[in-house]
Design an enzyme around this catalytic site. Structure first.
Site, PDB file in Angstrom:
ATOM      1  N   ASN A 184      49.742  85.394  92.080  1.00 30.49           N
ATOM      2  CA  ASN A 184      50.308  84.058  92.318  1.00 30.49           C
ATOM      3  C   ASN A 184      49.840  83.137  91.180  1.00 30.49           C
ATOM      4  OD1 ASN A 184      51.921  82.285  93.985  1.00 30.49           O
ATOM      5  ND2 ASN A 184      50.033  81.224  94.500  1.00 30.49           N
ATOM      6  N   LYS A 185      50.258  81.915  91.249  1.00 27.10           N
ATOM      7  CA  LYS A 185      49.989  80.925  90.193  1.00 27.10           C
ATOM      8  C   LYS A 185      48.515  80.910  89.796  1.00 27.10           C
ATOM      9  CE  LYS A 185      52.360  79.015  88.471  1.00 27.10           C
ATOM     10  NZ  LYS A 185      52.861  79.518  87.171  1.00 27.10           N
ATOM     11  N   ARG A 211      61.681  86.522  82.976  1.00 25.67           N
ATOM     12  CA  ARG A 211      60.262  86.295  83.303  1.00 25.67           C
ATOM     13  C   ARG A 211      59.703  87.615  83.851  1.00 25.67           C
ATOM     14  NH1 ARG A 211      58.604  80.922  86.362  1.00 25.67           N
ATOM     15  NH2 ARG A 211      56.606  81.407  85.384  1.00 25.67           N
ATOM     16  N   GLN A 269      53.268  71.997  89.080  1.00 24.82           N
ATOM     17  CA  GLN A 269      54.193  72.222  90.199  1.00 24.82           C
ATOM     18  C   GLN A 269      53.764  71.456  91.442  1.00 24.82           C
ATOM     19  OE1 GLN A 269      53.044  74.595  88.171  1.00 24.82           O
ATOM     20  NE2 GLN A 269      54.519  76.225  87.850  1.00 24.82           N
ATOM     21  N   ASP A 320      54.062  85.893  93.802  1.00 19.34           N
ATOM     22  CA  ASP A 320      55.089  86.397  92.874  1.00 19.34           C
ATOM     23  C   ASP A 320      55.235  87.904  92.949  1.00 19.34           C
ATOM     24  OD1 ASP A 320      53.991  83.737  91.683  1.00 19.34           O
ATOM     25  OD2 ASP A 320      56.037  84.041  90.944  1.00 19.34           O
ATOM     26  N   ARG A 326      62.348  77.923  89.298  1.00 20.88           N
ATOM     27  CA  ARG A 326      61.110  78.708  89.263  1.00 20.88           C
ATOM     28  C   ARG A 326      60.684  78.958  90.699  1.00 20.88           C
ATOM     29  NH1 ARG A 326      58.983  75.726  92.345  1.00 20.88           N
ATOM     30  NH2 ARG A 326      57.097  76.908  92.046  1.00 20.88           N
ATOM     31  N   GLY A 327      59.659  79.810  90.857  1.00 23.06           N
ATOM     32  CA  GLY A 327      59.296  80.258  92.200  1.00 23.06           C
ATOM     33  C   GLY A 327      59.991  81.597  92.418  1.00 23.06           C
ATOM     34  N   ALA A 328      59.203  82.608  92.836  1.00 29.81           N
ATOM     35  CA  ALA A 328      59.710  83.985  92.830  1.00 29.81           C
ATOM     36  C   ALA A 328      61.033  84.179  93.585  1.00 29.81           C
ATOM     37  CB  ALA A 328      58.621  84.914  93.363  1.00 29.81           C
TER      38      ALA A 328
HETATM   39  O1  MRU Z   1      55.594  79.648  87.376  1.00 31.66           O
HETATM   40  P1  MRU Z   1      56.237  79.419  88.711  1.00 31.66           P
HETATM   41  O2  MRU Z   1      56.392  77.976  89.052  1.00 31.66           O
HETATM   42  O3  MRU Z   1      57.532  80.204  88.846  1.00 31.66           O
HETATM   43  O4  MRU Z   1      55.208  80.032  89.743  1.00 31.66           O
HETATM   44  C1  MRU Z   1      55.515  79.975  91.105  1.00 31.66           C
HETATM   45  C2  MRU Z   1      54.428  80.461  91.981  1.00 31.66           C
HETATM   46  O5  MRU Z   1      53.403  80.922  91.547  1.00 31.66           O
HETATM   47  C3  MRU Z   1      54.726  80.444  93.461  1.00 31.66           C
HETATM   48  O6  MRU Z   1      53.558  80.234  94.184  1.00 31.66           O
HETATM   49  C4  MRU Z   1      55.331  81.797  93.862  1.00 31.66           C
HETATM   50  O7  MRU Z   1      56.424  82.105  93.045  1.00 31.66           O
HETATM   51  C5  MRU Z   1      55.769  81.796  95.278  1.00 31.66           C
HETATM   52  S1  MRU Z   1      57.185  80.756  95.534  1.00 31.66           S
HETATM   53  C6  MRU Z   1      57.656  80.926  97.147  1.00 31.66           C
END
Ligand code: MRU
Length: 359
Positions: A253-254, A98, A202, A243, A55-57
């Site tokens: 973002n999250k 996703r 996270q 993201d 996970r993470g963009a």
């Molecule tokens: O749901 P996730 O864990 O994929 O969400 C991740 C985030 O929101 C991160 O902050 C974002 O992807 C940036 S990662 C460098």
């Protein structure tokens, strides 16, 4: 032939191509167990992205690029010279994994461009080399983002971060945590306060683990503790990843990031978004057009495998939100910094290099 599963030496190696397979550090298990999940089929990569193994963009984009390699290898084995048609269902399945992180679609588009250039012979090695480039470029971008972001910080100060935008969330080094790493090395960071980041945690599972591995002082806090910490005056910057960033500088973002930005503005604390240009979506004018993923309410109704809410309780679980550009002090990319983002400044960032991601 038995393939030996590698071990995870550092968070930097969370996505690994080894011995003709993709290995993903299973982020659902960290920090309790550091284990790789080996994958050799594209649909399994799509499922792993959906299930948050990775996970993470940017990391999702890198994993999907390797997924395209697996798709191409299978399509060529099954259809020979007809592999370009045969690969389509797998590409669609990857793109469906996703919805919010634009890096996923960016990476698949870049792999498609390479596919168009290829002839009908076995595409595996050409596409593997493209996926490796995407991975290497992301690592390099994060190093540069780290340098540029660290320059903005006048230390020593405390930093607050949300979710995990570290090595685990990228090709390596991290975006928000890349800035933290560079700034810490320059003596500008006293301590990082990491929000636990309900509901998927996270912050507790990943950010605390990553920073502790690097010896960077980190304190975990409940998401609801952010305002009271800001009121103490020790936090100089909130630094987060993203993201998807719209053409006007609105930032997805999250979930919870938007609230932090409002709080930061109230307390006179600077708000930085660190992201590679593969996170920019210049095709959309504002954050209102960003698709926000809603995940299973079960992620919210319990914790640690134990049900907390009453039976039949209704819950909403949007996992991202959009922070308006007006609340952002700086967007830091590998191509430069945009302060107080506007549509003109965002276009200017990419126009300088003749590229308009998606336009
Ligand atoms: O749901 P996730 O864990 O994929 O969400 C991740 C985030 O929101 C991160 O902050 C974002 O992807 C940036 S990662 C460098």
């Amino acid at each position: 032939m038995k393939t030996e599963i590698p071990t995870i030496p550092t968070p930097d190696d969370a996505v690994l191509w080894h011995d003709e397979r993709l290995y993903l550090a299973d982020q659902r298990l960290l920090p309790e167990r550091a284990e790789f999940l080996p994958l050799d089929q594209a649909p399994a990569v799509a499922d792993a992205i959906r299930a948050m193994v990775v996970r993470g963009a940017p990391a999702i984009g890198v994993a999907a690029a390797y997924g395209v390699v697996l798709a191409a290898r299978a399509a060529h084995a099954a259809a020979g010279a007809g592999w370009k048609a045969a690969i389509e269902p797998d590409l669609e399945r990857l793109a469906d994994s996703r919805p919010t992180a634009v890096n996923l679609f960016w990476a698949i588009r870049r792999m498609r461009t390479r596919i168009e250039e290829l002839d009908r012979s076995d595409p595996t090695s050409a596409l593997l080399s493209e996926a490796r480039s995407i991975h290497d470029e992301d690592r390099a971008a994060n190093r540069r983002i780290g340098e540029l972001g660290a320059e903005l910080i006048e230390g020593p100060t405390d930093i607050m971060t949300h979710c995990n935008a570290g090595a685990l969330a990228t090709g390596g080094y991290g975006t928000a945590l890349g800035v933290v790493r560079s700034a810490f090395a320059a003596g500008k960071v006293r301590r990082v306060f990491a929000d636990e980041t309900r509901p998927w945690m996270q912050g507790s599972r990943l950010t605390a683990w990553e920073l502790m591995q690097d010896g960077i002082p980190v304190t975990l806090q409940a998401d609801g503790a952010a305002a009271s910490l800001m009121a103490t005056g020790t936090v100089g910057w909130v630094i987060v990843g993203s993201d998807r960033i719209a053409g006007n500088g609105d930032v997805a973002n999250k979930i919870g990031t938007y609230g932090l930005a409002v709080l930061a503005k109230f307390h006179g604390i600077k708000f930085m978004v660190a992201a590679p240009t593969s996170t920019l979506d210049m095709q959309i004018a504002s954050g209102a057009e960003i698709p926000i993923e809603e995940r299973d309410p079960d992620e919210l109704l319990g914790c640690g495998g134990r049900r907390l809410a009453p039976t039949d309780c209704v819950a909403r679980n949007p996992v991202f939100d959009v922070t308006p550009a007006a609340l952002v002090d700086a967007i830091v990319t590998e191509r430069g910094v945009v302060r107080n983002p506007t549509p003109e400044k965002m276009r200017g960032l990419l126009a300088a290099t003749g590229e308009m991601n998606g336009l």
